[in-house]
Design an enzyme around this catalytic site. Structure first.
Site, PDB file in Angstrom:
ATOM      1  N   GLU A 225      16.197 -41.579  69.755  1.00  0.00           N
ATOM      2  CA  GLU A 225      14.863 -41.123  69.372  1.00  0.00           C
ATOM      3  C   GLU A 225      14.951 -40.477  67.993  1.00  0.00           C
ATOM      4  O   GLU A 225      15.658 -39.493  67.800  1.00  0.00           O
ATOM      5  CB  GLU A 225      14.375 -40.096  70.403  1.00  0.00           C
ATOM      6  CG  GLU A 225      12.949 -39.690  70.199  1.00  0.00           C
ATOM      7  CD  GLU A 225      12.443 -38.744  71.281  1.00  0.00           C
ATOM      8  OE1 GLU A 225      13.161 -37.791  71.619  1.00  0.00           O
ATOM      9  OE2 GLU A 225      11.332 -38.966  71.786  1.00  0.00           O
TER      10      GLU A 225
ATOM     11  N   CYS B 253       6.597 -38.214  71.709  1.00  0.00           N
ATOM     12  CA  CYS B 253       7.619 -38.681  72.655  1.00  0.00           C
ATOM     13  C   CYS B 253       7.351 -40.126  73.108  1.00  0.00           C
ATOM     14  O   CYS B 253       8.285 -40.863  73.370  1.00  0.00           O
ATOM     15  CB  CYS B 253       7.690 -37.748  73.858  1.00  0.00           C
ATOM     16  SG  CYS B 253       6.084 -37.367  74.527  1.00  0.00           S
TER      17      CYS B 253
ATOM     18  N   GLU C 229       9.554 -33.686  81.072  1.00  0.00           N
ATOM     19  CA  GLU C 229       8.992 -34.759  80.243  1.00  0.00           C
ATOM     20  C   GLU C 229       9.829 -34.781  78.979  1.00  0.00           C
ATOM     21  O   GLU C 229       9.763 -33.862  78.168  1.00  0.00           O
ATOM     22  CB  GLU C 229       7.512 -34.460  79.969  1.00  0.00           C
ATOM     23  CG  GLU C 229       6.741 -35.713  79.612  1.00  0.00           C
ATOM     24  CD  GLU C 229       6.713 -35.930  78.117  1.00  0.00           C
ATOM     25  OE1 GLU C 229       7.617 -36.638  77.617  1.00  0.00           O
ATOM     26  OE2 GLU C 229       5.808 -35.402  77.469  1.00  0.00           O
TER      27      GLU C 229
HETATM   28  P1  NDP Z   1      14.143 -28.806  72.327  1.00  0.00           P
HETATM   29  O1  NDP Z   1      14.253 -29.583  73.572  1.00  0.00           O
HETATM   30  O2  NDP Z   1      15.283 -27.988  71.869  1.00  0.00           O
HETATM   31  O3  NDP Z   1      12.885 -27.799  72.425  1.00  0.00           O
HETATM   32  C1  NDP Z   1      11.851 -27.859  73.345  1.00  0.00           C
HETATM   33  C2  NDP Z   1      11.530 -26.457  73.861  1.00  0.00           C
HETATM   34  O4  NDP Z   1      12.605 -25.948  74.660  1.00  0.00           O
HETATM   35  C3  NDP Z   1      11.330 -25.415  72.770  1.00  0.00           C
HETATM   36  O5  NDP Z   1      10.363 -24.472  73.183  1.00  0.00           O
HETATM   37  C4  NDP Z   1      12.702 -24.789  72.686  1.00  0.00           C
HETATM   38  O6  NDP Z   1      12.703 -23.555  72.064  1.00  0.00           O
HETATM   39  C5  NDP Z   1      13.083 -24.713  74.149  1.00  0.00           C
HETATM   40  N1  NDP Z   1      14.517 -24.622  74.430  1.00  0.00           N
HETATM   41  C6  NDP Z   1      15.569 -24.901  73.637  1.00  0.00           C
HETATM   42  N2  NDP Z   1      16.736 -24.706  74.307  1.00  0.00           N
HETATM   43  C7  NDP Z   1      16.407 -24.295  75.545  1.00  0.00           C
HETATM   44  C8  NDP Z   1      17.160 -23.935  76.721  1.00  0.00           C
HETATM   45  N3  NDP Z   1      18.477 -23.996  76.754  1.00  0.00           N
HETATM   46  N4  NDP Z   1      16.494 -23.569  77.847  1.00  0.00           N
HETATM   47  C9  NDP Z   1      15.147 -23.542  77.860  1.00  0.00           C
HETATM   48  N5  NDP Z   1      14.387 -23.853  76.788  1.00  0.00           N
HETATM   49  C10 NDP Z   1      14.995 -24.233  75.649  1.00  0.00           C
HETATM   50  O7  NDP Z   1      13.672 -29.790  71.185  1.00  0.00           O
HETATM   51  P2  NDP Z   1      13.849 -29.590  69.598  1.00  0.00           P
HETATM   52  O8  NDP Z   1      12.674 -28.862  69.127  1.00  0.00           O
HETATM   53  O9  NDP Z   1      15.180 -29.009  69.259  1.00  0.00           O
HETATM   54  O10 NDP Z   1      13.829 -31.088  69.100  1.00  0.00           O
HETATM   55  C11 NDP Z   1      15.028 -31.864  69.139  1.00  0.00           C
HETATM   56  C12 NDP Z   1      14.714 -33.302  69.450  1.00  0.00           C
HETATM   57  O11 NDP Z   1      14.131 -33.383  70.727  1.00  0.00           O
HETATM   58  C13 NDP Z   1      13.699 -33.943  68.524  1.00  0.00           C
HETATM   59  O12 NDP Z   1      14.289 -34.420  67.380  1.00  0.00           O
HETATM   60  C14 NDP Z   1      13.140 -35.025  69.401  1.00  0.00           C
HETATM   61  O13 NDP Z   1      13.976 -36.160  69.349  1.00  0.00           O
HETATM   62  C15 NDP Z   1      13.194 -34.433  70.789  1.00  0.00           C
HETATM   63  N6  NDP Z   1      11.909 -33.869  71.215  1.00  0.00           N
HETATM   64  C16 NDP Z   1      11.208 -34.518  72.154  1.00  0.00           C
HETATM   65  C17 NDP Z   1       9.969 -34.052  72.539  1.00  0.00           C
HETATM   66  C18 NDP Z   1       9.169 -34.733  73.550  1.00  0.00           C
HETATM   67  O14 NDP Z   1       7.951 -34.530  73.604  1.00  0.00           O
HETATM   68  N7  NDP Z   1       9.748 -35.517  74.413  1.00  0.00           N
HETATM   69  C19 NDP Z   1       9.381 -32.876  71.931  1.00  0.00           C
HETATM   70  C20 NDP Z   1      10.226 -32.207  70.988  1.00  0.00           C
HETATM   71  C21 NDP Z   1      11.433 -32.707  70.654  1.00  0.00           C
HETATM   72  P3  NDP Z   1      12.894 -23.527  70.464  1.00  0.00           P
HETATM   73  O15 NDP Z   1      11.790 -24.331  69.871  1.00  0.00           O
HETATM   74  O16 NDP Z   1      12.738 -22.136  70.109  1.00  0.00           O
HETATM   75  O17 NDP Z   1      14.244 -24.112  70.189  1.00  0.00           O
END
Ligand code: NDP
Length: 434
Positions: free
Chosen positions: A341, A244, A210
């Site tokens: 986004e 999102c 998602e």
């Molecule tokens: P990420 O996709 O980096 O984070 C989501 C989750 O994945 C967190 O728990 C993160 O850990 C983890 N993660 C990061 N890298 C990896 C990896 N290589 N393998 C497995 N898990 C991983 O989102 P961000 O928090 O960096 O946000 C960046 C952008 O993403 C936002 O600005 C927004 O545009 C979008 N976003 C979209 C969301 C949605 O609901 N669709 C939700 C959040 C963000 P950790 O937090 O420790 O980095």
């Protein structure tokens, strides 16, 4: 600083997956659906009982207004446990064959925008379908997931059925790449989603993603404008726009564009930004300095590319990360603020003349998570909804969530569904129906 949280390394990830495997083999996969339901209902009731504590913790950790964590997040969290709990002993009637089987160990990675709600969306259906889980919350918002671990203990859940590991992206990577997990469920950025899809390719792991969105909220000239204004505000300023499925692109029919924009700006001057723990606050804090930098960079590009920026005058607290509600007009489809986004309280406004033009503009995005349609005509709602390349389409409302409704994306917004009877399919050994 609120607290210090451990960063799980490879040995911790291995131990968590091994605990989940043991609990799956010895206890959870052998338990009847009624037995599982009993635990999940118990967890749901404990969440209700402890909702005040959890709402305050969520707001402290995330920065979202307490009014939202108390009145939106927590009731939805409980509902997202109650609903799958009801399915646990009725899976043979869910449309997945006479005896659908669980998958095994689910690795679940969630983001920071709705920490406890995303946990509920992931953990509850997995448990209801007979799987055990290892979940990693986001680095910046792990506290309610840790409180949830306490709730599992309070509910007497057998050890190893739910495992919470904290850490950063690297911990998430180790978890999803672990050879002994059967299912990966991820919510977060499209970039990380793609990396996970590459890592999982060629394995037997089942995957649901998602990812992001850039939803169009489309207002026709016959729409009830006051109601639409509330929907626009809720669509993009709810949870500081860290949503999102946020309605981040407003598409106004030209004949009402001036009137609607004037009303919207009037309404925005009444929003209160500030202390998230004050129950009169509408716009809370931005979750992290990293996210604030991203919003600032993208909004600067909006101005540089020729769009016009507007925000109401509002006092910004000295300490912390804040961003005022912002509206961009004179936006073209080529602008970055119309394509990427932003994940912040920033609305990009475009206009259209005909329904066909609205459809073309709404679908002109690599994403496809949600859309909103505002019009009095039922036939137009049905036609527009059939044209939208989006997983969720709201009519005369926005950001409405219900555990009985499936949620998920098209295109770069991901695949698989969460919620509803469709969401169960993601945790059963059957073809995903979505
Ligand atoms: P990420 O996709 O980096 O984070 C989501 C989750 O994945 C967190 O728990 C993160 O850990 C983890 N993660 C990061 N890298 C990896 C990896 N290589 N393998 C497995 N898990 C991983 O989102 P961000 O928090 O960096 O946000 C960046 C952008 O993403 C936002 O600005 C927004 O545009 C979008 N976003 C979209 C969301 C949605 O609901 N669709 C939700 C959040 C963000 P950790 O937090 O420790 O980095």
């Amino acid at each position: 600083m609120l607290s210090e949280v451990a960063e799980a390394g490879q040995a911790d990830v291995d131990a968590a997956v091994a605990a989940a495997r043991r609990a799956y083999d010895k206890t959870w996969s052998k338990m009847s659906g009624e037995g599982r339901a009993k635990y999940i209902f118990r967890i749901a009731r404990l969440i209700q009982e402890r909702s005040r504590e959890l709402a305050v913790l969520e707001t402290l950790d995330n920065g979202k207004p307490i009014r939202e964590s108390r009145d939106v997040d927590l009731p939805l969290v409980a509902a997202h446990f109650f609903y799958p709990a009801g399915w646990a002993d009725k899976l043979e009637f869910a449309g997945y064959g006479p005896d659908p089987k669980s998958l095994g160990v689910a690795a679940q990675v969630i983001p920071w925008n709705f920490p406890l709600l995303m946990l509920a969306w992931k953990v509850a259906p997995a448990l209801a379908c007979g799987n055990t889980v290892v979940l990693k919350p986001a680095e910046t918002t792990p506290l309610t997931a840790l409180a949830f671990a306490d709730i599992c203990q309070q509910a007497g859940l057998p050890p190893g059925v739910v495992n919470i590991i904290t850490g950063a992206g690297e911990t998430g990577r180790m978890l999803v790449e672990h050879p002994d997990v059967d299912k990966v469920a991820f919510t977060g950025s499209t970039e990380v989603g793609k990396a996970i899809q590459r890592a999982v390719a060629g394995t037997k792991k089942k995957l649901t993603l998602e990812l992001g969105g850039k939803a169009a909220n489309i207002v026709f000239d016959d729409a009830p404008i006051d109601q639409a204004i509330e929907g626009i505000v809720n669509g993009i300023y709810f949870n500081q726009g860290h949503v999102c499925c946020a309605g981040s692109r407003l598409l106004l029919q030209e004949s009402v564009a001036d009137e609607a924009l004037a009303s919207l700006k009037r309404r925005l001057t009444t929003l209160r930004l500030g202390d998230p723990l004050d129950k009169n606050t509408d716009i809370g804090a931005i979750n992290s300095s990293m996210q604030l930098t991203k919003i600032e960079e993208l909004t600067a590009s909006g101005e540089a590319e020729g769009a016009e920026r507007w925000s109401p005058t509002c006092a910004i607290p000295d300490k912390g990360f804040w961003f005022p509600p912002t509206v961009f007009t004179n936006v073209t489809q080529a602008h970055r603020i119309a394509r990427e986004e932003i994940f912040g309280p920033v609305l990009s406004v475009l206009t259209f003349r005909t329904p066909e033009e609205a459809v073309a503009k709404a679908n002109n995005t690599p994403f496809g998570l949600s859309a909103g349609i505002w019009t009095e005509k039922g036939s137009r709602i049905l036609w527009m909804a059939s044209q939208m390349r989006a997983g969720i389409v709201w009519a005369n409302t926005f950001n409405r969530f219900d555990p009985t409704s499936p949620f998920g994306g098209f295109k770069e917004s991901g695949f698989g569904r969460e919620g509803g009877v469709q969401g169960l399919g993601a945790y059963l050994n059957v073809e995903d129906p979505s």
